[in-house]
Design a protein around this motif. Structure first.
Motif, PDB file in Angstrom:
ATOM      1  N   ALA A 118       0.821  -1.205   0.000  1.00  0.00           N
ATOM      2  CA  ALA A 118       0.000   0.000   0.000  1.00  0.00           C
ATOM      3  C   ALA A 118       0.859   1.261   0.000  1.00  0.00           C
ATOM      4  O   ALA A 118       0.438   2.306  -0.504  1.00  0.00           O
ATOM      5  CB  ALA A 118      -0.938   0.002   1.195  1.00  0.00           C
ATOM      6  N   LEU A 119       2.072   1.164   0.536  1.00  0.00           N
ATOM      7  CA  LEU A 119       2.966   2.318   0.589  1.00  0.00           C
ATOM      8  C   LEU A 119       3.892   2.415  -0.615  1.00  0.00           C
ATOM      9  O   LEU A 119       4.757   3.291  -0.647  1.00  0.00           O
ATOM     10  CB  LEU A 119       3.781   2.285   1.879  1.00  0.00           C
ATOM     11  CG  LEU A 119       2.970   2.465   3.154  1.00  0.00           C
ATOM     12  CD1 LEU A 119       3.843   2.304   4.378  1.00  0.00           C
ATOM     13  CD2 LEU A 119       2.285   3.817   3.161  1.00  0.00           C
ATOM     14  N   GLY A 120       3.759   1.489  -1.583  1.00  0.00           N
ATOM     15  CA  GLY A 120       4.509   1.625  -2.824  1.00  0.00           C
ATOM     16  C   GLY A 120       5.584   0.596  -3.090  1.00  0.00           C
ATOM     17  O   GLY A 120       6.369   0.763  -4.017  1.00  0.00           O
ATOM     18  N   MET A 121       5.668  -0.457  -2.325  1.00  0.00           N
ATOM     19  CA  MET A 121       6.653  -1.506  -2.604  1.00  0.00           C
ATOM     20  C   MET A 121       6.231  -2.254  -3.875  1.00  0.00           C
ATOM     21  O   MET A 121       5.059  -2.562  -4.047  1.00  0.00           O
ATOM     22  CB  MET A 121       6.728  -2.478  -1.422  1.00  0.00           C
ATOM     23  CG  MET A 121       7.837  -3.499  -1.567  1.00  0.00           C
ATOM     24  SD  MET A 121       8.060  -4.424  -0.046  1.00  0.00           S
ATOM     25  CE  MET A 121       7.228  -5.931  -0.464  1.00  0.00           C
ATOM     26  N   PRO A 122       7.176  -2.544  -4.767  1.00  0.00           N
ATOM     27  CA  PRO A 122       6.799  -3.227  -6.010  1.00  0.00           C
ATOM     28  C   PRO A 122       6.377  -4.681  -5.751  1.00  0.00           C
ATOM     29  O   PRO A 122       6.938  -5.373  -4.905  1.00  0.00           O
ATOM     30  CB  PRO A 122       8.069  -3.172  -6.863  1.00  0.00           C
ATOM     31  CG  PRO A 122       9.173  -2.959  -5.897  1.00  0.00           C
ATOM     32  CD  PRO A 122       8.591  -2.214  -4.733  1.00  0.00           C
ATOM     33  N   ILE A 123       5.396  -5.145  -6.498  1.00  0.00           N
ATOM     34  CA  ILE A 123       4.885  -6.505  -6.348  1.00  0.00           C
ATOM     35  C   ILE A 123       5.914  -7.535  -6.807  1.00  0.00           C
ATOM     36  O   ILE A 123       5.859  -8.696  -6.412  1.00  0.00           O
ATOM     37  CB  ILE A 123       3.553  -6.666  -7.115  1.00  0.00           C
ATOM     38  CG1 ILE A 123       2.820  -7.961  -6.745  1.00  0.00           C
ATOM     39  CG2 ILE A 123       3.781  -6.644  -8.606  1.00  0.00           C
ATOM     40  CD1 ILE A 123       2.183  -7.930  -5.431  1.00  0.00           C
ATOM     41  N   SER A 124       6.886  -7.104  -7.589  1.00  0.00           N
ATOM     42  CA  SER A 124       7.909  -8.031  -8.098  1.00  0.00           C
ATOM     43  C   SER A 124       8.811  -8.572  -6.992  1.00  0.00           C
ATOM     44  O   SER A 124       9.503  -9.563  -7.181  1.00  0.00           O
ATOM     45  CB  SER A 124       8.760  -7.342  -9.161  1.00  0.00           C
ATOM     46  OG  SER A 124       9.429  -6.230  -8.605  1.00  0.00           O
ATOM     47  N   SER A 125       8.798  -7.949  -5.830  1.00  0.00           N
ATOM     48  CA  SER A 125       9.631  -8.418  -4.727  1.00  0.00           C
ATOM     49  C   SER A 125       8.935  -9.477  -3.873  1.00  0.00           C
ATOM     50  O   SER A 125       9.468  -9.878  -2.841  1.00  0.00           O
ATOM     51  CB  SER A 125      10.050  -7.235  -3.859  1.00  0.00           C
ATOM     52  OG  SER A 125       8.909  -6.620  -3.308  1.00  0.00           O
ATOM     53  N   LEU A 126       7.775  -9.965  -4.318  1.00  0.00           N
ATOM     54  CA  LEU A 126       7.015 -10.942  -3.546  1.00  0.00           C
ATOM     55  C   LEU A 126       7.765 -12.259  -3.368  1.00  0.00           C
ATOM     56  O   LEU A 126       7.767 -12.836  -2.284  1.00  0.00           O
ATOM     57  CB  LEU A 126       5.651 -11.210  -4.194  1.00  0.00           C
ATOM     58  CG  LEU A 126       4.767 -12.244  -3.504  1.00  0.00           C
ATOM     59  CD1 LEU A 126       4.400 -11.781  -2.107  1.00  0.00           C
ATOM     60  CD2 LEU A 126       3.527 -12.521  -4.327  1.00  0.00           C
ATOM     61  N   GLY A 127       8.460 -12.736  -4.397  1.00  0.00           N
ATOM     62  CA  GLY A 127       9.194 -13.998  -4.306  1.00  0.00           C
ATOM     63  C   GLY A 127      10.284 -13.956  -3.248  1.00  0.00           C
ATOM     64  O   GLY A 127      10.403 -14.866  -2.419  1.00  0.00           O
ATOM     65  N   ARG A 128      11.083 -12.918  -3.268  1.00  0.00           N
ATOM     66  CA  ARG A 128      12.151 -12.776  -2.278  1.00  0.00           C
ATOM     67  C   ARG A 128      11.582 -12.602  -0.875  1.00  0.00           C
ATOM     68  O   ARG A 128      12.105 -13.128   0.098  1.00  0.00           O
ATOM     69  CB  ARG A 128      13.036 -11.574  -2.656  1.00  0.00           C
ATOM     70  CG  ARG A 128      14.154 -11.298  -1.714  1.00  0.00           C
ATOM     71  CD  ARG A 128      15.181 -12.378  -1.762  1.00  0.00           C
ATOM     72  NE  ARG A 128      16.230 -12.077  -0.797  1.00  0.00           N
ATOM     73  CZ  ARG A 128      17.084 -12.943  -0.362  1.00  0.00           C
ATOM     74  NH1 ARG A 128      17.077 -14.156  -0.827  1.00  0.00           N
ATOM     75  NH2 ARG A 128      17.988 -12.601   0.517  1.00  0.00           N
ATOM     76  N   TYR A 129      10.490 -11.853  -0.781  1.00  0.00           N
ATOM     77  CA  TYR A 129       9.851 -11.627   0.515  1.00  0.00           C
ATOM     78  C   TYR A 129       9.311 -12.941   1.081  1.00  0.00           C
ATOM     79  O   TYR A 129       9.414 -13.186   2.288  1.00  0.00           O
ATOM     80  CB  TYR A 129       8.731 -10.593   0.372  1.00  0.00           C
ATOM     81  CG  TYR A 129       8.250 -10.042   1.674  1.00  0.00           C
ATOM     82  CD1 TYR A 129       8.931  -9.013   2.303  1.00  0.00           C
ATOM     83  CD2 TYR A 129       7.122 -10.556   2.289  1.00  0.00           C
ATOM     84  CE1 TYR A 129       8.503  -8.501   3.508  1.00  0.00           C
ATOM     85  CE2 TYR A 129       6.685 -10.051   3.505  1.00  0.00           C
ATOM     86  CZ  TYR A 129       7.375  -9.025   4.101  1.00  0.00           C
ATOM     87  OH  TYR A 129       6.949  -8.527   5.301  1.00  0.00           O
TER      88      TYR A 129
END
Length: 165
Positions: A118-129
Motif C-alpha cells: 500500500a505504501l509503494g513496494m513493487p509486487i515483483s519483490s514478492l518472491g524474495r519476501y
C-alpha cells in the motif's frame, strides 16, 4: 530485586538480534524480541504480555526503518492474545510452540507485506519476501524452545524469592 531481570533479558535479546544482523545476512533468521514477548506473555498473562509487547514494539519501531507503529501494535496484541492462553494450551508440551510461532511469524510478515504494498513496494519483490518470510518462520521455530526454557527458568527463579509473583 530479581524482577529487574526481565528488562535485562529483553535488552540482551535486542543486542543479540543486532549483533546477529551485522555478522549474518542470510535468509535464515530469527526475531528474538518477538520470541521474548511470546515467552513472557505465555508465562505472565495478558497484562504483562501486552506491556512487554508495547515496550518491545516501541523499541523495534524506533530502531528499524519502515512503518512506525506496526511493531507496537502487533506485539501488544500478540502479548495480550497469548497471555490469555497462559497455561491452557502450552502447559508442559513444548511441541505446540513450534507451529504456533511459525504461524504467528508468517502472519506478521504477510500483514507487513500488504502494508508495504500500500505504501509503494513493487509486487515483483514478492518472491524474495516469501523466501525471507519462510526463513524467519523456520528460525523462530528453531529458537522458540530455548527462549521459552530461558524465560521459564527466570520466572521460576523470581518466584522463589517473591511470593506475590
Amino acid at each position: 530485586m530479581r524482577r529487574l531481570i526481565w528488562p535485562v533479558l529483553f535488552l540482551f535479546l535486542f543486542i543479540l538480534q543486532g549483533a546477529v544482523g551485522v555478522f549474518y545476512t542470510g535468509w535464515f533468521a530469527a526475531d528474538l524480541p518477538l520470541l521474548g514477548v511470546y515467552a513472557h506473555a505465555i508465562l505472565r498473562g495478558p497484562k504483562f504480555g501486552s506491556i512487554s509487547g508495547l515496550c518491545v514494539g516501541f523499541l523495534e519501531d524506533a530502531m528499524l526503518p519502515g512503518v512506525f507503529g506496526y511493531h507496537m501494535l502487533t506485539r501488544t496484541f500478540l502479548g495480550f492474545g497469548l497471555g490469555h492462553l497462559k497455561g491452557k494450551i502450552f502447559k508442559d508440551n513444548f511441541v505446540y510452540h513450534l507451529p504456533t510461532i511459525g504461524i504467528i511469524s508468517l502472519v506478521l510478515r504477510f500483514v507487513y507485506f500488504f502494508i508495504a504494498l500500500a505504501l509503494g513496494m513493487p509486487i515483483s519483490s514478492l518472491g524474495r519476501y516469501c523466501l525471507d518470510s519462510l526463513g524467519l518462520a523456520c528460525g523462530n521455530m528453531l529458537m522458540v524452545i530455548p527462549i521459552v526454557c530461558l524465560a521459564s527458568f527466570i520466572y521460576e527463579w523470581i518466584k522463589q524469592e517473591d511470593i506475590s509473583y
